[in-house]
Design a protein around this motif. Structure first.
Motif, PDB file in Angstrom:
ATOM      1  N   GLY A   1       0.789  -1.221   0.000  1.00 36.85           N
ATOM      2  CA  GLY A   1       0.000   0.000   0.000  1.00 36.85           C
ATOM      3  C   GLY A   1       0.822   1.272   0.000  1.00 36.85           C
ATOM      4  N   PHE A   2       2.079   1.161  -0.354  1.00 33.47           N
ATOM      5  CA  PHE A   2       2.978   2.316  -0.315  1.00 33.47           C
ATOM      6  C   PHE A   2       2.510   3.432  -1.259  1.00 33.47           C
ATOM      7  N   ARG A   3       2.166   3.078  -2.495  1.00 29.37           N
ATOM      8  CA  ARG A   3       1.733   4.097  -3.464  1.00 29.37           C
ATOM      9  C   ARG A   3       0.452   4.791  -3.002  1.00 29.37           C
ATOM     10  N   TYR A   4      -0.466   4.030  -2.427  1.00 32.17           N
ATOM     11  CA  TYR A   4      -1.719   4.613  -1.949  1.00 32.17           C
ATOM     12  C   TYR A   4      -1.476   5.532  -0.759  1.00 32.17           C
ATOM     13  N   THR A   5      -0.518   5.172   0.075  1.00 30.67           N
ATOM     14  CA  THR A   5      -0.151   6.039   1.183  1.00 30.67           C
ATOM     15  C   THR A   5       0.429   7.351   0.670  1.00 30.67           C
ATOM     16  N   CYS A   6       1.280   7.284  -0.352  1.00 31.89           N
ATOM     17  CA  CYS A   6       1.845   8.500  -0.945  1.00 31.89           C
ATOM     18  C   CYS A   6       0.736   9.398  -1.472  1.00 31.89           C
ATOM     19  N   LYS A   7      -0.227   8.810  -2.160  1.00 30.70           N
ATOM     20  CA  LYS A   7      -1.337   9.597  -2.708  1.00 30.70           C
ATOM     21  C   LYS A   7      -2.145  10.228  -1.588  1.00 30.70           C
ATOM     22  N   ASP A   8      -2.372   9.501  -0.511  1.00 34.40           N
ATOM     23  CA  ASP A   8      -3.132  10.027   0.618  1.00 34.40           C
ATOM     24  C   ASP A   8      -2.374  11.169   1.306  1.00 34.40           C
ATOM     25  N   VAL A   9      -1.071  10.991   1.504  1.00 32.26           N
ATOM     26  CA  VAL A   9      -0.252  12.038   2.125  1.00 32.26           C
ATOM     27  C   VAL A   9      -0.252  13.296   1.249  1.00 32.26           C
ATOM     28  N   ALA A  10      -0.256  13.119  -0.065  1.00 33.92           N
ATOM     29  CA  ALA A  10      -0.216  14.259  -0.992  1.00 33.92           C
ATOM     30  C   ALA A  10      -1.413  15.190  -0.809  1.00 33.92           C
ATOM     31  N   LYS A  11      -2.531  14.668  -0.316  1.00 35.43           N
ATOM     32  CA  LYS A  11      -3.723  15.488  -0.116  1.00 35.43           C
ATOM     33  C   LYS A  11      -3.471  16.639   0.861  1.00 35.43           C
ATOM     34  N   GLY A  12      -2.488  16.476   1.734  1.00 37.88           N
ATOM     35  CA  GLY A  12      -2.187  17.501   2.720  1.00 37.88           C
ATOM     36  C   GLY A  12      -1.164  18.525   2.262  1.00 37.88           C
ATOM     37  N   PHE A  13      -0.749  18.450   1.004  1.00 34.74           N
ATOM     38  CA  PHE A  13       0.299  19.333   0.491  1.00 34.74           C
ATOM     39  C   PHE A  13      -0.112  19.921  -0.848  1.00 34.74           C
ATOM     40  N   GLU A  14       0.454  21.073  -1.161  1.00 36.83           N
ATOM     41  CA  GLU A  14       0.230  21.719  -2.458  1.00 36.83           C
ATOM     42  C   GLU A  14       1.276  21.198  -3.445  1.00 36.83           C
ATOM     43  N   VAL A  15       1.119  19.938  -3.857  1.00 33.72           N
ATOM     44  CA  VAL A  15       2.052  19.300  -4.784  1.00 33.72           C
ATOM     45  C   VAL A  15       1.272  18.568  -5.867  1.00 33.72           C
ATOM     46  N   VAL A  16       1.940  18.334  -6.992  1.00 31.86           N
ATOM     47  CA  VAL A  16       1.414  17.480  -8.049  1.00 31.86           C
ATOM     48  C   VAL A  16       2.475  16.428  -8.345  1.00 31.86           C
ATOM     49  N   GLY A  17       2.047  15.309  -8.925  1.00 28.54           N
ATOM     50  CA  GLY A  17       3.040  14.303  -9.272  1.00 28.54           C
ATOM     51  C   GLY A  17       2.448  12.938  -9.492  1.00 28.54           C
TER      52      GLY A  17
ATOM     53  N   GLY B   1      11.600  -3.639  -7.993  1.00 29.35           N
ATOM     54  CA  GLY B   1      11.061  -3.730  -6.645  1.00 29.35           C
ATOM     55  C   GLY B   1      11.095  -2.428  -5.862  1.00 29.35           C
ATOM     56  N   THR B   2      11.510  -1.344  -6.505  1.00 28.80           N
ATOM     57  CA  THR B   2      11.510  -0.042  -5.861  1.00 28.80           C
ATOM     58  C   THR B   2      10.258   0.729  -6.280  1.00 28.80           C
ATOM     59  N   VAL B   3      10.072   1.905  -5.667  1.00 29.63           N
ATOM     60  CA  VAL B   3       8.961   2.784  -6.032  1.00 29.63           C
ATOM     61  C   VAL B   3       9.533   4.138  -6.421  1.00 29.63           C
ATOM     62  N   GLU B   4       9.045   4.676  -7.544  1.00 27.09           N
ATOM     63  CA  GLU B   4       9.485   5.986  -8.021  1.00 27.09           C
ATOM     64  C   GLU B   4       8.398   7.019  -7.755  1.00 27.09           C
ATOM     65  N   LEU B   5       8.788   8.102  -7.103  1.00 25.15           N
ATOM     66  CA  LEU B   5       7.919   9.239  -6.849  1.00 25.15           C
ATOM     67  C   LEU B   5       8.465  10.430  -7.621  1.00 25.15           C
ATOM     68  N   GLU B   6       7.634  11.078  -8.416  1.00 24.07           N
ATOM     69  CA  GLU B   6       7.993  12.345  -9.050  1.00 24.07           C
ATOM     70  C   GLU B   6       7.011  13.376  -8.537  1.00 24.07           C
ATOM     71  N   VAL B   7       7.545  14.455  -7.973  1.00 26.85           N
ATOM     72  CA  VAL B   7       6.694  15.438  -7.312  1.00 26.85           C
ATOM     73  C   VAL B   7       7.180  16.842  -7.644  1.00 26.85           C
ATOM     74  N   MET B   8       6.211  17.766  -7.756  1.00 26.89           N
ATOM     75  CA  MET B   8       6.548  19.146  -8.066  1.00 26.89           C
ATOM     76  C   MET B   8       5.664  20.083  -7.246  1.00 26.89           C
TER      77      MET B   8
ATOM     78  N   THR C   1      -1.294  17.280 -13.477  1.00 32.12           N
ATOM     79  CA  THR C   1      -2.228  17.920 -12.556  1.00 32.12           C
ATOM     80  C   THR C   1      -2.630  16.909 -11.500  1.00 32.12           C
ATOM     81  N   GLY C   2      -2.739  17.364 -10.286  1.00 31.76           N
ATOM     82  CA  GLY C   2      -3.102  16.459  -9.203  1.00 31.76           C
ATOM     83  C   GLY C   2      -1.981  15.497  -8.873  1.00 31.76           C
ATOM     84  N   PHE C   3      -2.301  14.486  -8.092  1.00 29.74           N
ATOM     85  CA  PHE C   3      -1.323  13.482  -7.705  1.00 29.74           C
ATOM     86  C   PHE C   3      -1.924  12.122  -8.022  1.00 29.74           C
ATOM     87  N   THR C   4      -1.242  11.342  -8.848  1.00 29.10           N
ATOM     88  CA  THR C   4      -1.815  10.082  -9.321  1.00 29.10           C
ATOM     89  C   THR C   4      -0.867   8.903  -9.117  1.00 29.10           C
ATOM     90  N   ILE C   5      -1.467   7.732  -9.104  1.00 30.15           N
ATOM     91  CA  ILE C   5      -0.721   6.481  -9.101  1.00 30.15           C
ATOM     92  C   ILE C   5      -0.602   6.057 -10.553  1.00 30.15           C
TER      93      ILE C   5
END
Length: 91
Positions: free
Chosen positions: A16-32, A40-47, A85-89
């Motif tokens: 559930g790592f990706r879903y946690t990232c998306k949920d955390v993003a709701k509290g920030f003014e970020v897109v990605g 086996g790693t996870v890539e996050l791109e955020v702006m 736009t927004g934050f997506t998986i």
């Protein structure tokens, strides 16, 4: 605007790592996006504004329910994300 790519290593797929990232993003003014990579790693791109991006990454790495699953992370600066736009998986 600041854009970063973060590669998270550890037990970050199938927990559930990706879903946690998306949920955390709701509290920030970020897109990605966040996605699983074949090795086996996870890539996050955020702006966003520099302080928002840094606080968002810190929240995931140190305070989120998934923080204990992260064994390591590699952060790099990237060019601004175009058309995101927004934050997506992704994938």
């Amino acid at each position: 605007m600041t854009a970063r790519r973060v590669i998270f290593d550890g037990r970050v797929q199938g927990v559930g790592f990706r879903y946690t990232c998306k949920d955390v993003a709701k509290g920030f003014e970020v897109v990605g996006t966040v996605k699983n990579l074949p090795e086996g790693t996870v890539e996050l791109e955020v702006m966003g504004e520099a302080d928002e991006v840094e606080d968002f990454i810190k929240e995931i790495a140190e305070e989120s329910p998934m923080a204990h699953n992260i064994r390591g992370m590699h952060v790099t600066n990237i060019p601004p994300l175009e058309g995101v736009t927004g934050f997506t998986i992704a994938g």
